[in-house]
Write a protein that holds these residues in place. Structure first.
Motif, mmCIF file in Angstrom:
data_model
loop_
_atom_site.group_PDB
_atom_site.id
_atom_site.type_symbol
_atom_site.label_atom_id
_atom_site.label_comp_id
_atom_site.label_asym_id
_atom_site.label_seq_id
_atom_site.Cartn_x
_atom_site.Cartn_y
_atom_site.Cartn_z
ATOM 1 N N ALA A 271 0.825 -1.212 0.000
ATOM 2 C CA ALA A 271 0.000 0.000 0.000
ATOM 3 C C ALA A 271 0.856 1.258 0.000
ATOM 4 C CB ALA A 271 -0.933 -0.015 1.207
ATOM 5 N N LEU A 272 2.083 1.151 0.506
ATOM 6 C CA LEU A 272 3.002 2.283 0.539
ATOM 7 C C LEU A 272 3.852 2.394 -0.728
ATOM 8 C CD1 LEU A 272 4.245 1.909 4.235
ATOM 9 C CD2 LEU A 272 2.850 3.777 3.332
ATOM 10 N N GLY A 273 3.661 1.462 -1.666
ATOM 11 C CA GLY A 273 4.431 1.481 -2.900
ATOM 12 C C GLY A 273 5.763 0.772 -2.821
ATOM 13 N N LEU A 274 5.912 -0.098 -1.827
ATOM 14 C CA LEU A 274 7.150 -0.854 -1.656
ATOM 15 C C LEU A 274 6.933 -2.317 -2.024
ATOM 16 C CD1 LEU A 274 8.106 0.591 1.837
ATOM 17 C CD2 LEU A 274 9.375 0.999 -0.280
ATOM 18 N N ALA A 275 7.899 -2.909 -2.692
ATOM 19 C CA ALA A 275 7.842 -4.343 -2.994
ATOM 20 C C ALA A 275 8.396 -5.099 -1.789
ATOM 21 C CB ALA A 275 8.658 -4.660 -4.228
ATOM 22 N N PRO A 276 7.576 -5.913 -1.114
ATOM 23 C CA PRO A 276 8.071 -6.618 0.069
ATOM 24 C C PRO A 276 8.730 -7.948 -0.291
ATOM 25 C CG PRO A 276 5.722 -6.988 -0.146
ATOM 26 C CD PRO A 276 6.126 -6.113 -1.302
ATOM 27 N N LEU A 277 9.762 -8.287 0.439
ATOM 28 C CA LEU A 277 10.377 -9.607 0.337
ATOM 29 C C LEU A 277 10.489 -10.173 1.741
ATOM 30 C CD1 LEU A 277 11.787 -11.841 -1.308
ATOM 31 C CD2 LEU A 277 13.952 -10.648 -0.890
ATOM 32 N N LEU A 278 9.786 -11.283 1.984
ATOM 33 C CA LEU A 278 9.832 -11.941 3.288
ATOM 34 C C LEU A 278 11.009 -12.907 3.304
ATOM 35 C CD1 LEU A 278 6.948 -10.739 3.240
ATOM 36 C CD2 LEU A 278 6.213 -12.727 4.558
ATOM 37 N N VAL A 313 11.246 -3.456 0.459
ATOM 38 C CA VAL A 313 11.476 -3.607 1.897
ATOM 39 C C VAL A 313 11.720 -5.078 2.191
ATOM 40 C CG1 VAL A 313 9.011 -3.815 2.478
ATOM 41 C CG2 VAL A 313 10.635 -3.042 4.211
ATOM 42 N N LEU A 314 12.785 -5.347 2.921
ATOM 43 C CA LEU A 314 13.132 -6.698 3.341
ATOM 44 C C LEU A 314 12.564 -6.919 4.736
ATOM 45 C CD1 LEU A 314 16.912 -6.642 2.299
ATOM 46 C CD2 LEU A 314 14.942 -7.305 0.900
ATOM 47 N N LEU A 315 11.729 -7.934 4.895
ATOM 48 C CA LEU A 315 11.064 -8.211 6.166
ATOM 49 C C LEU A 315 11.528 -9.541 6.717
ATOM 50 C CD1 LEU A 315 7.437 -7.216 5.089
ATOM 51 C CD2 LEU A 315 8.998 -5.856 6.494
ATOM 52 N N SER A 316 11.784 -9.588 8.009
ATOM 53 C CA SER A 316 12.183 -10.857 8.627
ATOM 54 C C SER A 316 11.804 -10.864 10.095
ATOM 55 C CB SER A 316 13.692 -11.108 8.477
ATOM 56 O OG SER A 316 14.458 -10.136 9.165
ATOM 57 N N THR A 414 3.417 -3.634 24.497
ATOM 58 C CA THR A 414 2.393 -3.776 23.462
ATOM 59 C C THR A 414 1.337 -4.807 23.838
ATOM 60 O OG1 THR A 414 3.597 -5.518 22.294
ATOM 61 C CG2 THR A 414 4.094 -3.223 21.679
ATOM 62 N N LEU A 415 1.620 -5.622 24.855
ATOM 63 C CA LEU A 415 0.726 -6.684 25.337
ATOM 64 C C LEU A 415 0.530 -7.783 24.310
ATOM 65 C CD1 LEU A 415 -1.896 -4.529 27.270
ATOM 66 C CD2 LEU A 415 0.313 -5.402 28.031
ATOM 67 N N THR A 416 1.483 -7.898 23.404
ATOM 68 C CA THR A 416 1.556 -9.070 22.543
ATOM 69 C C THR A 416 3.030 -9.391 22.356
ATOM 70 O OG1 THR A 416 0.764 -10.112 20.498
ATOM 71 C CG2 THR A 416 1.621 -7.862 20.324
ATOM 72 N N ASN A 417 3.323 -10.480 21.643
ATOM 73 C CA ASN A 417 4.728 -10.854 21.464
ATOM 74 C C ASN A 417 4.830 -11.927 20.389
ATOM 75 O OD1 ASN A 417 7.455 -11.256 21.731
ATOM 76 N ND2 ASN A 417 7.314 -12.487 23.586
ATOM 77 N N VAL A 418 5.182 -11.495 19.177
ATOM 78 C CA VAL A 418 5.449 -12.463 18.100
ATOM 79 C C VAL A 418 6.898 -12.330 17.649
ATOM 80 C CG1 VAL A 418 3.103 -12.865 17.270
ATOM 81 C CG2 VAL A 418 4.347 -10.843 16.485
ATOM 82 N N ASN A 419 7.745 -12.101 18.625
ATOM 83 C CA ASN A 419 9.183 -12.102 18.428
ATOM 84 C C ASN A 419 9.676 -10.849 17.718
ATOM 85 O OD1 ASN A 419 11.765 -13.257 18.760
ATOM 86 N ND2 ASN A 419 10.903 -15.277 18.443
ATOM 87 N N ASP A 420 10.878 -10.940 17.179
ATOM 88 C CA ASP A 420 11.530 -9.771 16.603
ATOM 89 C C ASP A 420 10.960 -9.434 15.228
ATOM 90 O OD1 ASP A 420 13.093 -9.882 18.859
ATOM 91 O OD2 ASP A 420 14.759 -10.882 17.856
ATOM 92 N N PHE A 421 11.005 -8.159 14.901
ATOM 93 C CA PHE A 421 10.547 -7.662 13.609
ATOM 94 C C PHE A 421 11.659 -6.816 13.024
ATOM 95 C CE2 PHE A 421 8.738 -4.281 11.010
ATOM 96 C CZ PHE A 421 7.910 -4.985 10.147
ATOM 97 N N ARG A 422 12.039 -7.129 11.795
ATOM 98 C CA ARG A 422 13.103 -6.381 11.131
ATOM 99 C C ARG A 422 12.613 -5.945 9.747
ATOM 100 N NH1 ARG A 422 15.563 -10.629 13.919
ATOM 101 N NH2 ARG A 422 15.130 -12.026 12.171
ATOM 102 N N ALA A 423 12.762 -4.674 9.444
ATOM 103 C CA ALA A 423 12.357 -4.136 8.144
ATOM 104 C C ALA A 423 13.470 -3.247 7.612
ATOM 105 C CB ALA A 423 11.049 -3.366 8.264
ATOM 106 N N ILE A 424 13.910 -3.522 6.384
ATOM 107 C CA ILE A 424 14.962 -2.729 5.751
ATOM 108 C C ILE A 424 14.399 -2.152 4.461
ATOM 109 C CG2 ILE A 424 17.269 -2.772 4.735
ATOM 110 C CD1 ILE A 424 17.766 -5.281 6.537
ATOM 111 N N LEU A 425 14.315 -0.850 4.401
ATOM 112 C CA LEU A 425 13.745 -0.155 3.241
ATOM 113 C C LEU A 425 14.888 0.297 2.332
ATOM 114 C CD1 LEU A 425 10.903 2.497 3.395
ATOM 115 C CD2 LEU A 425 12.823 2.762 1.823
ATOM 116 N N ILE A 426 14.796 -0.096 1.064
ATOM 117 C CA ILE A 426 15.794 0.317 0.068
ATOM 118 C C ILE A 426 15.089 1.143 -0.983
ATOM 119 C CG2 ILE A 426 17.564 -0.411 -1.564
ATOM 120 C CD1 ILE A 426 16.342 -3.022 0.785
ATOM 121 N N ALA A 427 15.427 2.429 -1.076
ATOM 122 C CA ALA A 427 14.749 3.348 -1.995
ATOM 123 C C ALA A 427 15.373 3.271 -3.385
ATOM 124 C CB ALA A 427 14.845 4.764 -1.460
#
Length: 427
Positions: A271-278, A313-316, A414-427
């Motif tokens: 939605a932000l115009g970024l191609a995501p890669l999980l 954006v690289l997501l892991s 946050t009262l939840t916990n699904v571990n670490d979140f990493r996002a790297i945006l490459i313009a």
């Protein structure tokens, strides 16, 4: 669009917030509840999300005959009416957690076949619901927990050891509830979403053994209190194994996972115009090394358009580790800021690359921040502030750098916990 520093930072924060919302028990728990039973409903549980999960159960079942007790981390309580909430220490257990764990075990005993035990389990539950096995003390478990946290062991390995030092984990809670039906609703914070690993699996069979626990201790050279070493060597009472009849009526339901959170973030990225890669929801290994590897992938995107082209954006997800080397007095910081500092050094001011790394529970290590954000100018700004990034990384003092630059991410619990979140945006 043309990505500026402000727009890139805002986009990364939106992705992080989206991932957290996707795992919010208040929004997702109700649809996973079983039908109310003919008998009583006893609600028990432990974890950073346990209190808000209990509140969600009360909202979904306003007329049900509910009772019980859940244990959560200090500062993570939620308002409940019928289910008691006890706060305790994490990641090192304390007396409040031990006393509450005894109450949890007592609450599920003496039930009948028409009764239901609803177990609300989430990350952090292993330390919060600490009930030492016979012959062990809370001090023994505290010493082992501290040693495990500093050893570099994975969460799977740590919880294997914990299960074999406990009177409630590794399926023992469900066994105590027999013949009642047991339905577990779980928020996963572990790589692979293994039910036996989430909070050390108090309601599921445990396929691991005392021998495996001893092997982990030996591999990492962990020095054990004498009573713990004797307990592991004696292996007197194994945890309930698959096929144990006492667990025949136990059911396990995952309501939120790291993968679900990453997929929600990927949708927001589009939605932000970024191609995501999980890149995966179960990345493990040394935090700083993982950061270096992620920088290499980002560099390939930037320079060659592989494995996908910018803007991307690289997501892991997953859970990295920080091993404290002998002779090093650690500074302040958690695995996410350490991973981010490793990324920052390896990226070396790469233009057009921003990164956010944080823990979805809102707490990175023992600090009050969830994580931090890095930009192409981070290293230059650090040097101008008189900060030696490499020295800070070597002393596990990553928080000092990002805090000084004003780049920490503070959400509160946050009262939840699904571990670490990493996002790297490459313009």
């Amino acid at each position: 669009m043309s990505w500026t520093d402000a727009s890139a930072r805002n986009a990364l924060r939106r992705l992080f917030d989206t991932a957290i919302r996707a795992a919010d028990p208040r929004a997702i728990l109700a649809r996973h509840l079983p039908e109310p039973p003919k008998g009583r409903v006893v609600v028990v549980g432990a974890g950073k999300s346990a209190a808000v999960m209990a509140a969600a159960v009360e909202d979904a079942w306003p007329e049900a005959n509910l009772s019980g007790l859940v244990i959560t981390r200090y500062g993570h309580a939620a308002q409940t009416r019928r289910i008691a909430v006890v706060e305790a220490s994490h990641p090192v257990p304390d007396a409040a957690g031990e006393a509450a764990a005894r109450r949890v075990l007592a609450a599920v005993q003496g039930l009948g076949a028409e009764d239901l035990v609803l177990a609300l389990i989430s990350g952090g539950g292993s330390a919060l619901m600490a009930l030492p096995a016979e012959g062990l003390t809370l001090a023994d478990k505290q010493a082992v927990n501290r040693a495990l946290l500093a050893s570099g062991a994975t969460i799977n390995e740590m919880n294997c050891v914990r299960r074999h030092l406990s009177a409630i984990k590794g399926g023992r809670l469900a066994a105590a509830a027999h013949p009642a039906r047991v339905v577990t609703l779980a928020v996963s914070d572990v790589p692979g979403d293994d039910p036996a690993v989430i909070a050390s699996g108090p309601t599921v069979p445990d396929p691991s053994t005392f021998a495996e626990a001893r092997g982990i201790v030996a591999h990492y050279g962990i020095e054990l209190p004498p009573a713990v070493a004797a307990h592991l060597a004696a292996a007197a009472e194994e945890t309930p194994k698959p096929g144990d009849p006492r667990l025949a009526r136990a059911e396990f339901r995952l309501i939120a996972t790291p993968q679900m959170a990453l997929e929600a973030a990927a949708e927001e990225a589009r939605a932000l115009g970024l191609a995501p890669l999980l890149l995966g929801d179960a990345l493990e290994g040394e935090a700083a090394v993982a950061g270096t590897l992620l920088a290499g992938i980002a560099r390939s995107v930037r320079a060659h358009g592989h494995p996908l082209g910018a803007p991307a954006v690289l997501l892991s997800g997953g859970e990295t580790t920080v091993t404290i080397r002998p002779g090093v007095t650690p500074g302040r910081g958690g695995r996410n800021t350490e991973c981010l500092l490793g990324f920052t050094l390896a990226a070396a001011g790469m233009p057009g690359a921003w990164a956010l790394m944080g823990d979805t529970d809102g707490i990175d290590g023992s600090e009050n921040n969830a994580g931090a954000l890095a930009a192409p100018e981070t290293l230059a700004r650090a040097a101008a502030a008189g900060l030696d990034a490499r020295a800070l990384l070597a002393s596990h003092n990553s928080h000092a750098l990002f805090d000084r630059l004003g780049d920490t991410i503070v959400t509160g619990p946050t009262l939840t916990n699904v571990n670490d979140f990493r996002a790297i945006l490459i313009a």
